[in-house]
Design a protein around this motif. Structure first.
Motif, PDB file in Angstrom:
ATOM      1  N   THR A  45       0.848  -1.116  -0.114  1.00 41.59           N
ATOM      2  CA  THR A  45      -0.017   0.102  -0.009  1.00 41.59           C
ATOM      3  C   THR A  45       0.718   1.220  -0.082  1.00 41.59           C
ATOM      4  O   THR A  45       1.969   1.262   0.288  1.00 41.59           O
ATOM      5  N   ARG A  55      -5.607   9.292   1.644  1.00 43.58           N
ATOM      6  CA  ARG A  55      -6.184   8.256   0.841  1.00 43.58           C
ATOM      7  C   ARG A  55      -5.243   6.939   0.674  1.00 43.58           C
ATOM      8  O   ARG A  55      -4.064   7.134   0.234  1.00 43.58           O
ATOM      9  N   ASP A  97     -13.058   0.706  -2.198  1.00 47.48           N
ATOM     10  CA  ASP A  97     -12.066  -0.009  -1.591  1.00 47.48           C
ATOM     11  C   ASP A  97     -11.289  -1.004  -2.465  1.00 47.48           C
ATOM     12  O   ASP A  97     -10.223  -1.546  -2.260  1.00 47.48           O
ATOM     13  N   ASN A  98     -11.663  -0.998  -3.822  1.00 45.76           N
ATOM     14  CA  ASN A  98     -11.050  -2.011  -4.966  1.00 45.76           C
ATOM     15  C   ASN A  98     -10.129  -1.071  -6.021  1.00 45.76           C
ATOM     16  O   ASN A  98     -10.142  -1.429  -6.905  1.00 45.76           O
TER      17      ASN A  98
END
Length: 109
Positions: A45, A55, A97-98
């Motif tokens: 991430t 974000r 969320d994808n």
């Protein structure tokens, strides 16, 4: 009698024969986000501080790191240059969320 049975059989089978035809169209949109890196976990991430707030973006299977001029960075360069505090842009696919990042662009050369 044979003609009647054949006609009935065709009447039963015909709707299924034409019903098998279908078409699916999938559209993939690539969009971009930008900000300053606040958290970075290589291969997993990246969190950017954007104008609307922080974000989180998840990395896809393959991520390409490039400079603003388009030069592709190797793994050693990525380890030394991609860190908290630098401004970047990310290309991603998906919504909500994808979100999957496929390209990280450093805002420097």
């Amino acid at each position: 009698m044979k003609k009647i049975l054949l006609s009935m059989a065709l009447a039963v089978v015909a709707p299924f024969a034409w019903g098998q035809v279908s078409q699916t169209t999938t559209t993939t949109t690539t969009t971009e986000g930008s900000g300053t890196i606040t958290e970075y976990t290589p291969g997993t991430t990246i969190v950017l501080k954007e104008t609307s707030g922080p974000r989180t973006y998840h990395f896809g299977k393959t991520v390409t790191y490039v400079t603003r001029s388009g030069k592709v960075l190797d793994e050693d360069t990525v380890r030394t240059r991609v860190k908290v505090g630098i401004p970047v842009r990310v290309h991603y696919v998906g919504e909500g969320d994808n979100i999957m990042v496929d390209r990280v662009i450093l805002d420097e050369d």
